[in-house]
Write a protein that holds these residues in place. Structure first.
Motif, short mmCIF file in Angstrom:
data_model
loop_
_atom_site.label_atom_id
_atom_site.label_comp_id
_atom_site.label_asym_id
_atom_site.label_seq_id
_atom_site.Cartn_x
_atom_site.Cartn_y
_atom_site.Cartn_z
N GLN A 91 0.79 -1.15 0.07
CA GLN A 91 -0.06 -0.14 0.17
C GLN A 91 0.84 1.24 -0.01
O GLN A 91 2.10 1.34 0.82
N ALA A 92 0.41 2.08 -0.74
CA ALA A 92 1.24 3.53 -0.72
C ALA A 92 0.22 4.58 -1.07
O ALA A 92 -0.86 4.56 -1.31
N LYS A 93 0.53 5.60 -0.02
CA LYS A 93 -0.33 6.88 -0.10
C LYS A 93 0.65 8.12 -0.58
O LYS A 93 1.30 8.64 0.31
N PRO A 94 0.70 8.19 -1.87
CA PRO A 94 1.62 9.22 -2.20
C PRO A 94 1.23 10.91 -1.89
O PRO A 94 1.84 11.54 -1.74
N SER A 95 -0.21 10.75 -1.43
CA SER A 95 -0.76 11.88 -1.06
C SER A 95 -1.78 11.74 -0.06
O SER A 95 -2.32 10.45 -0.10
N ASP A 96 -2.47 12.61 0.68
CA ASP A 96 -3.38 12.53 1.57
C ASP A 96 -4.77 12.06 0.73
O ASP A 96 -5.53 11.49 1.36
N ASP A 97 -4.75 12.37 -0.76
CA ASP A 97 -5.90 11.96 -1.17
C ASP A 97 -6.16 10.79 -2.11
O ASP A 97 -6.95 10.20 -2.82
N ILE A 98 -4.70 10.24 -2.19
CA ILE A 98 -4.47 8.89 -2.99
C ILE A 98 -4.29 7.66 -2.43
O ILE A 98 -3.01 7.85 -1.60
N THR A 99 -4.60 6.93 -2.62
CA THR A 99 -4.06 5.35 -1.93
C THR A 99 -3.84 4.38 -3.10
O THR A 99 -5.09 4.07 -3.75
N LEU A 100 -2.87 3.67 -3.17
CA LEU A 100 -2.64 2.74 -4.12
C LEU A 100 -2.48 1.40 -3.35
O LEU A 100 -1.86 1.48 -2.49
N GLY A 101 -2.77 0.20 -4.13
CA GLY A 101 -2.80 -0.79 -3.45
C GLY A 101 -2.30 -2.25 -4.63
O GLY A 101 -2.76 -1.96 -5.43
N LEU A 102 -1.33 -2.94 -4.33
CA LEU A 102 -0.97 -4.07 -5.17
C LEU A 102 -1.00 -5.23 -4.28
O LEU A 102 -0.36 -5.42 -3.17
N SER A 103 -1.72 -6.30 -4.81
CA SER A 103 -2.18 -7.35 -4.14
C SER A 103 -1.85 -8.76 -4.82
O SER A 103 -2.33 -8.76 -5.87
N ALA A 104 -1.44 -9.85 -4.10
CA ALA A 104 -1.01 -10.93 -4.85
C ALA A 104 -1.16 -12.16 -4.00
O ALA A 104 -0.62 -12.18 -2.72
N PHE A 105 -1.91 -13.21 -4.60
CA PHE A 105 -2.33 -14.51 -3.51
C PHE A 105 -2.21 -15.73 -4.18
O PHE A 105 -2.32 -15.67 -5.81
N VAL A 106 -1.36 -16.68 -3.73
CA VAL A 106 -1.49 -17.91 -4.51
C VAL A 106 -1.81 -19.06 -3.25
O VAL A 106 -1.17 -18.97 -2.22
N SER A 107 -2.39 -20.03 -3.75
CA SER A 107 -2.67 -21.15 -2.86
C SER A 107 -2.73 -22.41 -3.55
O SER A 107 -3.46 -22.46 -4.69
N ASP A 108 -1.79 -23.56 -3.27
CA ASP A 108 -1.51 -24.30 -4.27
C ASP A 108 -1.51 -25.91 -3.10
O ASP A 108 -0.73 -25.98 -2.31
N MET A 109 -2.30 -26.73 -3.78
CA MET A 109 -2.62 -27.77 -3.08
C MET A 109 -2.10 -29.02 -3.96
O MET A 109 -2.93 -29.44 -4.74
N ASP A 110 -1.29 -29.84 -3.65
CA ASP A 110 -1.11 -31.12 -4.06
C ASP A 110 -1.95 -32.30 -3.17
O ASP A 110 -1.98 -32.23 -2.20
N ALA A 111 -2.56 -32.99 -3.79
CA ALA A 111 -3.68 -33.96 -3.40
C ALA A 111 -3.68 -35.13 -3.92
O ALA A 111 -4.61 -35.86 -4.28
N LYS A 112 -2.35 -35.55 -3.77
CA LYS A 112 -2.25 -37.14 -4.40
C LYS A 112 -2.95 -38.19 -3.70
O LYS A 112 -3.42 -38.04 -2.21
#
Length: 892
Positions: free
Chosen positions: A297-318
């Motif tokens: 998350q970044a707030k370059p100013s009081d009026d702007i908020t930026l967000g970058l999100s990444a998620f991974v879930s990996d299941m081996d199920a032999k």
């Protein structure tokens, strides 16, 4: 008291975070977004403990503009919960199931449904956006392909808050006719301290396999002093051994034909039903779930908020499934049972058979044994999103999001061996629909490759992908009843595809297995199921079977083993625009809006050619096929309105009306043709299905009669136009064993209408300083046209829980009950899961502010999952045992 309520509302905004999930929170709670400065000023709000978490959840529910249910991160930490479905199942109106196809239930919650409907009618979102679905089990991958999400890939550790939307708003993403679940993750700028770290090291003991496996998770968060930049990383690794003891009547109950040898010699057997392939099923699996979540998350100013999100879930199920069966279909139609057999209500409930030889003088096989190893089964899901929120002025704000998500289910290898066994007769006794069938073979063989068959390798790859862009704006009005107007646009392209491009030609696998390593079913196999059936059974080990297939099969990448009949590709383009007016007065609030949805579907699949004059487009050893492509377009205006009236600080009335839409399941639109040569039945898809449109009404009355206390009642109804149910038609297909064109009774999905109505009751109250109880009950009455049942409708659901908590110890006991429900179609029969109750418990000890120990127990009552078909005959029984989770938790 008004000041207290205002501060609570602001605290909730701060706790949920502003940037990446502000849109999700606003949609769930129906509130105007706070400014960026408010979120910065109040980011140090922290709520801990069971009682604090309950208070936070109830305050969020009370202050929301619409009817929602809420569970917070502290709830997750104190409940016996190891994925998000476990977390949600104790909320009113929420039901869970542990399977999505006809594989039978396991020991972990997997699907979530709302108010007596199918899981496919519940939209699952993460931070307000969709997430790619993926399944590890082959039937869920290629046969019953719904629009629900597998919660086995969503560990509870990622949850900050989970919100169940029971009423709709124009600004909510469409797709959930019954409602939606929004899983909100934690954000870097939500944390109180500049540096925060949490970790858990533990293990799970599964008592049926007698196995202990590791469970590890960790979180690190950093934000700068100015609260303008933050970074969070979460990692998890969780391994678990499963063992499932079961009995399946694989072929259901078949009918003795009047012209069969058995009926001719014994006329009273004509038209009588008998259990087809009752079997002792031993399933083992190792699940290894690993992944993580990264947030910037970044707030370059009081009026702007930026967000970058990444998620991974990996299941081996032999997994490895062994099914040792009484091969009744091989002898019952041709041989009269011994004297003393019993027929009751049209069913041959007791029969004994003496071994015989066939016309060639060879012993008849009374038993057949399948061993199916899938050592590389896996499922994976993940997403990447970029968010930008801009307070353009005091009166106008804008949020945009671009994202991509992908789910993948994969079965690269199926090693399948089948042997004929039992040459000296056998028999059975049916004990009603709620008890296993007693059965036996007179001389079950030891390790053998007699009558050996194999299918070798057949690769299946299933992908679920979506790319999207959304822009949401809010215009704030000062003065008058109109408080704000929300409007926006969303475009998404979604693709679901099933691929099976290659397989293998099996060689001398029987010879390779003749001296292969063998094992035996556990000595206590089936002890908790009841009934009498074979248990001391041999099997080729998974390693021996895998090696034999690997060394004696030729992988065909030349297209010869391309299984076109199992493949399809559905591409959907979805454009939505909405406008929503929000109103507010002294004691009331509400909203009204319209959402317009325009959808284009491109459906491609292959149709088997059953000896027609049509020139095939493609061919393989699976037959000749023609390419089919159907283009569908749908557009719909979805209205919604919500009204909330606060009589005083303690009483809240809510009214809501809306129309919602869900597209039919993927397998319903383009499902593979699946046939049983044994029973001459099968399933297929229907690309002409229309979207399901639900007209919904909801009314609730909530009484917050004390701190952390609630007494509430709700009534709801859903009229489901174009509800998808199943009908049967007779169609000709090539029997891939005989090569002849034969008639099959094929089940296909069709549009119908349905309705659900019901009542929800909720009670929560602390008792004294350290104790508390909660209870809820949901009644749902649903049916499709013609009196057919609706998938997922349990008439009765209830939850009971009690807790104790002081500064050092906490404990909670929870019981969940769900009455029987319609699961779907199985071989042209309606298929049900029986009543089920589960008991769970958790105990915690807080040694210091930074160290605690928790012990969770799941399925303490060791339930048996029971399945039956509409005529009352039993279908399957499974026992998965208990699980105990011990974790050492650290916090900085």
């Amino acid at each position: 008291m008004k000041l207290r309520k205002s501060m609570l509302s602001i605290s909730i905004v701060a706790a949920l975070g502003f940037a990446g999930n502000a849109m999700a929170q606003d949609a769930a709670a129906g509130q105007a977004p706070a400014s960026s400065q408010q979120a910065t000023d109040l980011d140090a709000v922290v709520v801990t403990g069971i009682r604090g978490a309950q208070e936070k959840s109830l305050d969020t529910k009370r202050d929301a503009k619409t009817h929602i249910e809420v569970v917070t991160a502290e709830d997750v930490g104190k409940l016996p919960a190891h994925n998000v479905a476990d977390t949600l199942q104790r909320l009113p109106g929420v039901s869970i199931s542990s399977s999505s196809a006809n594989e039978g239930g396991f020991d972990e919650s997997d699907r979530v449904s709302l108010r007596g409907t199918s899981p496919s009618l519940t939209q699952t979102l993460v931070n307000g956006h969709t997430i790619g679905s993926a399944d590890w089990f082959i039937l869920s991958q290629v046969e019953t392909v719904g629009r629900s999400v597998s919660y086995s890939l969503l560990p509870s550790e990622i949850v900050s808050q989970a919100i169940v939307n029971k009423t709709s708003e124009a600004k909510l993403v469409e797709g959930g006719s019954a409602g939606s679940v929004n899983v909100i993750t934690r954000k870097p700028l939500d944390f109180a301290n500049q540096i925060s770290a949490e970790g858990s090291i533990g293990a799970v003991y599964s008592d049926l396999p007698g196995s202990t496996k590791p469970q590890v998770s960790g979180l690190f968060n950093y934000k700068n002093d100015a609260n303008t930049f933050g970074f969070m990383a979460q990692l998890f690794y969780q391994e678990r051994e499963l063992r499932r003891d079961g009995q399946e009547i694989v072929g259901g109950f078949s009918t003795i034909a009047p012209d069969s040898a058995a009926a001719i010699s014994n006329p009273d057997l004509a038209g009588v039903m008998y259990p087809n392939l009752p079997g002792s099923v031993y399933f083992t699996q190792t699940r290894e779930r690993k992944g993580g979540l990264v947030e910037f998350q970044a707030k370059p100013s009081d009026d702007i908020t930026l967000g970058l999100s990444a998620f991974v879930s990996d299941m081996d199920a032999k997994n490895y499934n062994r099914n040792y069966m009484l091969w009744t279909g091989n002898f019952v139609p041709n041989q009269a049972p011994n004297p003393g057999y019993v027929v009751q209500n049209g069913t041959l409930v007791h029969a004994d058979y003496t071994g015989q030889t066939d016309a060639n003088g060879m012993p008849v096989g009374y038993g057949i044994y399948d061993m199916i190893s899938r050592p590389e089964s896996a499922a994976k899901t993940g997403y990447v999103t970029f968010d930008a929120a801009w307070d353009i002025s005091e009166d106008f704000s804008l949020k945009t999001q671009v994202g991509t998500t992908k789910g993948k289910g994969e079965t690269p290898t199926q090693n399948i061996a089948e042997v004929v066994t039992g040459s000296n007769g056998g028999g059975w006794t049916v004990n009603g629909g709620s008890n296993p069938v007693d059965w036996y073979l007179n001389d079950p063989s030891g390790p053998t490759t007699n009558g050996f068959g194999t299918w070798g390798i057949q690769y299946y790859d299933v992908q679920d992908k979506e790319d999207w862009f959304s822009a949401d704006a809010s215009w704030f009005v000062h003065g008058g009843a109109l408080s704000s107007v929300d409007f926006g646009v969303r475009y998404a392209e979604h693709t679901r595809e099933v691929n099976s491009p290659y397989g293998s030609d099996p060689g001398n696998i029987a010879g390779a297995l003749a001296n292969g390593d063998v094992g035996y079913y556990p000595g206590d196999f089936g002890n908790d199921l009841g009934g009498n059936f074979p248990s001391n059974i041999w099997y080729f080990t998974q390693g021996a079977l895998e090696q034999a297939v690997k060394n004696n099969s030729t992988v065909r990448n030349d297209g010869a083993r391309h299984n076109y009949g199992s493949e399809f590709n559905i591409n959907e383009e979805n454009t939505a625009v909405y406008a929503q007016a929000n109103f507010e007065g002294d004691n009331w609030s509400g909203n009204a809006g319209l959402r317009y949805v325009d959808i284009r579907q491109d459906i491609q699949y292959f149709r088997a050619l059953a000896g027609t004059a049509i020139t095939p487009d493609v061919s393989s050893l699976f037959g000749d096929f023609a390419r089919v492509r159907d283009i569908n377009t749908h557009d719909k205006v979805l209205p919604s309105a919500n009204f909330k009236y606060t009589f005083n600080e303690d009483w809240v009335l809510r009214l809501a009306a809306s129309q919602t839409m869900t597209l039919p399941d993927y397998s319903a639109l383009a499902g593979a043709v699946s046939l049983s040569n044994l029973t001459h039945t099968g399933t297929a898809g229907n690309s002409d299905l229309e979207p399901i449109i639900s007209t919904n009404f909801d009314a609730s009355l909530e009484w917050y009669f004390a701190d952390r206390a609630l007494l509430a009642a709700s009534v709801f109804s859903m009229d489901l136009d174009n509800y998808v149910k199943y009908g049967t038609v007779t169609r000709p297909f090539v029997n891939d064993q005989t090569g002849n064109i034969e008639d099959y009774e094929v089940t296909i999905p069709i549009n119908s209408d349905g309705k659900v109505k019901g009542v929800e009751l909720t009670y929560e109250q602390p008792i004294g300083e350290f104790f508390g109880i909660s209870a809820n009950y949901t009644y749902a009455d649903g049916e499709a046209d013609g009196g057919d049942p609706l998938v997922g409708t349990s008439k009765n659901n209830y939850n009971l829980s009690a807790y104790f908590e002081n500064d050092v110890f906490n404990a909670r006991l929870a019981y969940t009950y769900r009455s029987s429900f319609y699961h779907g179609m199985l071989r042209a029969n309606q298929y049900f899961q029986d009543d089920l109750g589960t008991l769970a418990a958790s105990v915690g000890y807080k040694a210091t502010d930074w160290f605690s120990v928790t012990l969770d127990a799941m399925n303490l009552n060791n339930p048996t999952l029971k399945y039956y078909v509409a005529d009352g005959h039993p279908q399957a029984f499974y026992n998965n045992g208990r699980q105990y989770y011990l974790n050492f938790r650290f916090k900085y």
